[in-house]
Scaffold this active site. Sequence first.
Site, PDB file in Angstrom:
ATOM      1  N   LYS A  53       0.845  -1.202   0.000  1.00 28.21           N
ATOM      2  CA  LYS A  53       0.000   0.000   0.000  1.00 28.21           C
ATOM      3  C   LYS A  53       0.880   1.251   0.000  1.00 28.21           C
ATOM      4  O   LYS A  53       0.588   2.226  -0.701  1.00 28.21           O
ATOM      5  CB  LYS A  53      -0.937  -0.024   1.219  1.00 28.21           C
ATOM      6  CG  LYS A  53      -2.012  -1.104   1.080  1.00 28.21           C
ATOM      7  CD  LYS A  53      -2.755  -1.404   2.363  1.00 28.21           C
ATOM      8  CE  LYS A  53      -3.676  -2.616   2.152  1.00 28.21           C
ATOM      9  NZ  LYS A  53      -4.366  -3.064   3.364  1.00 28.21           N
ATOM     10  N   GLN A  97      -4.813  -1.886   9.699  1.00 26.33           N
ATOM     11  CA  GLN A  97      -4.600  -3.160   9.007  1.00 26.33           C
ATOM     12  C   GLN A  97      -5.149  -4.333   9.822  1.00 26.33           C
ATOM     13  O   GLN A  97      -4.883  -4.459  11.013  1.00 26.33           O
ATOM     14  CB  GLN A  97      -3.090  -3.347   8.750  1.00 26.33           C
ATOM     15  CG  GLN A  97      -2.744  -4.602   7.981  1.00 26.33           C
ATOM     16  CD  GLN A  97      -3.314  -4.633   6.567  1.00 26.33           C
ATOM     17  OE1 GLN A  97      -3.323  -3.627   5.856  1.00 26.33           O
ATOM     18  NE2 GLN A  97      -3.816  -5.786   6.146  1.00 26.33           N
ATOM     19  N   ASP A 120     -11.174   2.122   3.954  1.00 25.64           N
ATOM     20  CA  ASP A 120     -11.468   0.687   3.813  1.00 25.64           C
ATOM     21  C   ASP A 120     -12.957   0.452   3.563  1.00 25.64           C
ATOM     22  O   ASP A 120     -13.351  -0.613   3.093  1.00 25.64           O
ATOM     23  CB  ASP A 120     -11.071  -0.050   5.108  1.00 25.64           C
ATOM     24  CG  ASP A 120      -9.790  -0.865   4.949  1.00 25.64           C
ATOM     25  OD1 ASP A 120      -9.396  -1.129   3.800  1.00 25.64           O
ATOM     26  OD2 ASP A 120      -9.208  -1.230   5.981  1.00 25.64           O
TER      27      ASP A 120
END
Length: 290
Positions: A53, A97, A120
């Site tokens: 990322k 994460q 997200d």
Amino acid sequence: MTAVVLDGKACAAEVEAEVSAQVAELAEAGVHPHLAVVIVGDDPASHIYVSGKERACARVGIRSTRIDLPADTDFSRVVSTVEELNANDDVHGILVQSPLPKGMDELAVTDLIDPAKDVDGFHPSNLGRLVQGRVDGMVPCTPAGIVHLLNWGGVELSGKRAVVIGRSRIVGTPVSLLLARKGVDSTVSVAHSRTADLAGLCRQADILVAAVGRAELVRADWVKPGAAVIDVGVNRVDDDSERGYHLAGDVHPEVSAVAGTISPVPGGVGPMTIAMLMRNTVRAAFNQSK
Ligand code: NAD
């Protein structure tokens, strides 16, 4: 018949080129998109994902900040980290994460993230919009990437029968909502660990999405000839190689002989997920600059 491969890397590169142009436009207006990634603990796969990322951010010109917290971090420290990022006007996107260390409540963290910064797309307000059939919130990256890749590959979705294996809030459930929504118009069945005659259900699918986490579960005789098959799974399989393992999808390689179109692992859904994260971050920055 050998299936046409849906090249997720090529498709993601196109999305990233669009995102780069948007980043440049925002920069002219004095806005510099900034993604903060919080990683708790030392799960090796998570570190690989986060590095991927960060590299994508560098490619498209998004600023990224990584906050590493040790595995034994107090939950209250994770909470205060997210709260600080919520309050920081310089940060447009926040990602924590997954997975968090055992015992930490991931949903509680998801609930805390400012929905406008929830790149997200897992905050209840963003998932709730999806249930309403709206895509004007932050749409979860892997599901958005799957639908984008299918469209890019010219796969007809309207009126087609889709079967999604897996009902997680990260992949299975949101992708089934996206496929069924008005304008996309697939007829969707969601299968899971309790589904009876899974192979028989899958054989009815024009579009089969496997998001299970079981290496090579989907076999050739589960697949309707000519179907589009999206393999979301990323599974570590031990072997005798120097590395000691290789990555396998949820779909057995023999499926390529039956399917019409197939997404590979690696190089299919993975790059699309990251491209959609970049897109969400720029969108978040744009919305917050208004
Ligand atoms: P999850 O464990 O949260 O969900 C798995 C789902 O599969 C569950 O709904 C479960 O009911 C179902 N399932 C389990 N065993 C089954 C069986 N034998 N038959 C039918 N259904 C079964 O996993 P997830 O987060 O949805 O991820 C699924 C896979 O996708 C994993 O391999 C994960 O690594 C991968 N993934 C890849 C990306 C990417 O960007 N490439 C992103 C997210 C997840």
